[in-house]
Enzyme design. Sequence first.
Site, PDB file in Angstrom:
ATOM      1  N   ASP A   1     -25.792  22.577 -23.562  1.00 49.80           N
ATOM      2  CA  ASP A   1     -26.334  23.208 -22.351  1.00 49.80           C
ATOM      3  C   ASP A   1     -27.565  24.070 -22.605  1.00 49.80           C
ATOM      4  OD1 ASP A   1     -24.952  22.311 -20.212  1.00 49.80           O
ATOM      5  OD2 ASP A   1     -23.440  23.901 -20.220  1.00 49.80           O
TER       6      ASP A   1
ATOM      7  N   LYS B   1      -1.434  -7.935  -4.952  1.00 46.47           N
ATOM      8  CA  LYS B   1      -2.292  -6.783  -4.658  1.00 46.47           C
ATOM      9  C   LYS B   1      -1.431  -5.547  -4.389  1.00 46.47           C
ATOM     10  CE  LYS B   1      -5.385  -4.533  -1.497  1.00 46.47           C
ATOM     11  NZ  LYS B   1      -5.985  -4.410  -0.200  1.00 46.47           N
TER      12      LYS B   1
ATOM     13  N   HIS C   1       0.842  -1.204   0.000  1.00 41.66           N
ATOM     14  CA  HIS C   1       0.000   0.000   0.000  1.00 41.66           C
ATOM     15  C   HIS C   1       0.869   1.243   0.000  1.00 41.66           C
ATOM     16  CE1 HIS C   1      -2.429  -3.252   1.596  1.00 41.66           C
ATOM     17  NE2 HIS C   1      -3.471  -2.610   1.119  1.00 41.66           N
TER      18      HIS C   1
ATOM     19  N   LYS D   1     -15.354  23.966 -18.780  1.00 42.91           N
ATOM     20  CA  LYS D   1     -16.065  24.076 -20.061  1.00 42.91           C
ATOM     21  C   LYS D   1     -15.360  24.976 -21.069  1.00 42.91           C
ATOM     22  CE  LYS D   1     -20.604  23.124 -18.343  1.00 42.91           C
ATOM     23  NZ  LYS D   1     -21.933  23.580 -18.048  1.00 42.91           N
TER      24      LYS D   1
HETATM   25  P1  NAP Z   1     -18.141  27.915 -14.728  1.00 46.25           P
HETATM   26  O1  NAP Z   1     -17.826  27.968 -16.185  1.00 46.25           O
HETATM   27  O2  NAP Z   1     -17.048  27.550 -13.808  1.00 46.25           O
HETATM   28  O3  NAP Z   1     -18.718  29.336 -14.283  1.00 46.25           O
HETATM   29  C1  NAP Z   1     -19.053  29.608 -12.986  1.00 46.25           C
HETATM   30  C2  NAP Z   1     -19.713  30.987 -12.874  1.00 46.25           C
HETATM   31  O4  NAP Z   1     -20.208  31.101 -11.556  1.00 46.25           O
HETATM   32  C3  NAP Z   1     -18.766  32.151 -13.088  1.00 46.25           C
HETATM   33  O5  NAP Z   1     -19.471  33.207 -13.685  1.00 46.25           O
HETATM   34  C4  NAP Z   1     -18.353  32.528 -11.665  1.00 46.25           C
HETATM   35  O6  NAP Z   1     -18.025  33.886 -11.501  1.00 46.25           O
HETATM   36  C5  NAP Z   1     -19.633  32.253 -10.926  1.00 46.25           C
HETATM   37  N1  NAP Z   1     -19.430  31.915  -9.529  1.00 46.25           N
HETATM   38  C6  NAP Z   1     -18.928  30.764  -9.036  1.00 46.25           C
HETATM   39  N2  NAP Z   1     -18.928  30.808  -7.690  1.00 46.25           N
HETATM   40  C7  NAP Z   1     -19.432  32.013  -7.341  1.00 46.25           C
HETATM   41  C8  NAP Z   1     -19.681  32.654  -6.106  1.00 46.25           C
HETATM   42  N3  NAP Z   1     -19.404  32.046  -4.952  1.00 46.25           N
HETATM   43  N4  NAP Z   1     -20.207  33.891  -6.107  1.00 46.25           N
HETATM   44  C9  NAP Z   1     -20.500  34.517  -7.265  1.00 46.25           C
HETATM   45  N5  NAP Z   1     -20.279  33.961  -8.481  1.00 46.25           N
HETATM   46  C10 NAP Z   1     -19.752  32.722  -8.518  1.00 46.25           C
HETATM   47  O7  NAP Z   1     -19.355  26.923 -14.440  1.00 46.25           O
HETATM   48  P2  NAP Z   1     -20.548  26.459 -15.398  1.00 46.25           P
HETATM   49  O8  NAP Z   1     -20.147  25.233 -16.095  1.00 46.25           O
HETATM   50  O9  NAP Z   1     -21.017  27.621 -16.158  1.00 46.25           O
HETATM   51  O10 NAP Z   1     -21.669  25.986 -14.344  1.00 46.25           O
HETATM   52  C11 NAP Z   1     -22.305  26.918 -13.491  1.00 46.25           C
HETATM   53  C12 NAP Z   1     -23.443  26.271 -12.712  1.00 46.25           C
HETATM   54  O11 NAP Z   1     -24.426  25.772 -13.592  1.00 46.25           O
HETATM   55  C13 NAP Z   1     -23.045  25.072 -11.849  1.00 46.25           C
HETATM   56  O12 NAP Z   1     -23.753  25.120 -10.643  1.00 46.25           O
HETATM   57  C14 NAP Z   1     -23.487  23.883 -12.655  1.00 46.25           C
HETATM   58  O13 NAP Z   1     -23.769  22.746 -11.812  1.00 46.25           O
HETATM   59  C15 NAP Z   1     -24.729  24.425 -13.278  1.00 46.25           C
HETATM   60  N6  NAP Z   1     -25.060  23.712 -14.509  1.00 46.25           N
HETATM   61  C16 NAP Z   1     -26.225  23.035 -14.538  1.00 46.25           C
HETATM   62  C17 NAP Z   1     -26.570  22.367 -15.678  1.00 46.25           C
HETATM   63  C18 NAP Z   1     -27.866  21.639 -15.707  1.00 46.25           C
HETATM   64  O14 NAP Z   1     -28.045  20.786 -16.579  1.00 46.25           O
HETATM   65  N7  NAP Z   1     -28.779  21.953 -14.830  1.00 46.25           N
HETATM   66  C19 NAP Z   1     -25.751  22.359 -16.800  1.00 46.25           C
HETATM   67  C20 NAP Z   1     -24.573  23.088 -16.729  1.00 46.25           C
HETATM   68  C21 NAP Z   1     -24.231  23.767 -15.580  1.00 46.25           C
HETATM   69  P3  NAP Z   1     -16.542  34.454 -11.829  1.00 46.25           P
HETATM   70  O15 NAP Z   1     -16.509  34.712 -13.304  1.00 46.25           O
HETATM   71  O16 NAP Z   1     -16.457  35.698 -11.025  1.00 46.25           O
HETATM   72  O17 NAP Z   1     -15.570  33.403 -11.405  1.00 46.25           O
END
Ligand code: NAP
Length: 533
Positions: free
Chosen positions: A355, A170, A143, A317
């Site tokens: 998306d 293992k 391990h 992304k």
């Molecule tokens: P991402 O590219 O990393 O972007 C994140 C965004 O959230 C950025 O604009 C960031 O702001 C902001 N952010 C993160 N934490 C924050 C905080 N504590 N306070 C204020 N702003 C904050 O992520 P993403 O892929 O776009 O995904 C974003 C969200 O959408 C996630 O929760 C994800 O689970 C959800 N999502 C859902 C689906 C669905 O099918 N329902 C699909 C895709 C994504 P900054 O620019 O200032 O960093």
Amino acid sequence: MELVTPAEVEKMGENEGITRNSTLICAPIMADTVDQMLIHMNMTKTRGADLVEIRLDSLKQFTARQDTQTLIKLAPLPTLFTYRPTWEGGQYDGDEQSRLAALRLAMELGADHIDVELKAIDDFNNLVRGDKPTKCKLIVSSHNYQNTPSVEDLGNLVAKIQSTGADIVKFATTAVDITDVARVFEITANAQVSGVPIIAMVMGEKGLMSRVLCPKFGGYLTFGTLEHGKVSAPGQPTIRDLLDLFNFRQLGPDTKVFGIIGKPVGHSKSPLLYNRAFRSVGFNGVYVHMLVDNVKNFFNTYSSADFAGFSCTIPHKESIVACCDEVDPVAKSIGAVNCVIRRQNDGKLYGCNTDYVGAISAIEDRLRGSGVQNGQSGSPLAGKLFVVIGAGGAGKALAYGAKEKGARIVIANRTYERAREIADVIGGEALSLADLSTYGPEEGMILANTTSIGMQPNIDETPISKEALKSYTLVFDAVYTPKITRLLREAGECGAQIVTGVEMFIGQAYEQYERFTGLPAPKELFREIMSAY
Ligand code: NAP
């Protein structure tokens, strides 16, 4: 996440004519007393384990002959006895003579396997002097709780273990990065070709693939626990996860690997959705969580055709776009890819963005349902003021999608410059998050949160005050764990229509599934699975 019973899973396999692989599921049994161990063993049998690893070092009291006899006699499954010392990550801190004598006794009394550490094997062999019942398989283990060595070093380790007279080799290492797992797959596959039974695991969340994909590479067994968190080594999945979530019995050498790339990623429901769908049509694929730090390293390492398709989430992304050989024009204009397919004819990576489709159509459906007429663009979004919170992958996708439908776009983001950038590209207004609370130029606006604010475990957080929500007719939240976020709850209380992230999730998943498999998405099944959440 208990969806079907192990018996139902096995039955499904039979119905679909899928042959079960030979990799075993071993349940580690750790308990204070022999009685508790027996209860746990019976439970693991019911869950579907094939053998039990009896961790003698977890017992608070141990009377070697009597307890071992009882355990062997009453064990409902084949046994593996392990008596792990503290110097190898276990709990036994007594003298070495008694420990090795207890393992020898287990072997003599009828244990099916015993595990002896590589560091102690010479002493054990001296004690036994070749007098080993043929029934009992000797596992010699090593391990590493720090890292995963190079392929060369791991190969040398396997050779060293083999030279001790082990029936089964293992080793367990630690995943510093998900790419570490590839080296362990290589060793496992080589061992299988040379006919060496091998158990090779990479510990930690980043090592999950090593535990799930064992049958693909020919591992002798994997470990599956009775309950989440009750592990004997970091990163072990439950027996239920292996059987019901990952279709473990049906995996084999030709199984194609799919997964969700992200950080964090453990919360994702995608594996549940895709694996159930794969199983429902007998598609030979498995979909796993992939906790990735660096997408470029990931794709450079997992470059074979077997790693066939990937969903992509936070925070990769945008960076993943540069890893693709070809990017769909819509994804290119959004600047974000959430789905990557490895083309099977030339191995090239093709990136696209699914998306926005799911989210925009769910928002349109809700607006139409509440009597909003289609505008000139043929969409009820035409002419509406559409406020997107967040400027990441999902934010860009929503802004792009709503713009396409004729909406006027406002982007509010924590980092204002990122909001400004998108607004400039697609033609819209940019706000800081702070400005949002006083923003309300007109009634009937639409709000879409695309940040992770409010996502489990931070469910008390919300990106905008309740007061400010009063200007919105419809509020959408991309967060889907929990389904009803604080934002949606408060929007509902203010009288707005709400659209959940689950609806977006299902919509984008239909499209990804079809791209991954070339088959029509089982939409009813997707809805049924997600309705439980
Ligand atoms: P991402 O590219 O990393 O972007 C994140 C965004 O959230 C950025 O604009 C960031 O702001 C902001 N952010 C993160 N934490 C924050 C905080 N504590 N306070 C204020 N702003 C904050 O992520 P993403 O892929 O776009 O995904 C974003 C969200 O959408 C996630 O929760 C994800 O689970 C959800 N999502 C859902 C689906 C669905 O099918 N329902 C699909 C895709 C994504 P900054 O620019 O200032 O960093």
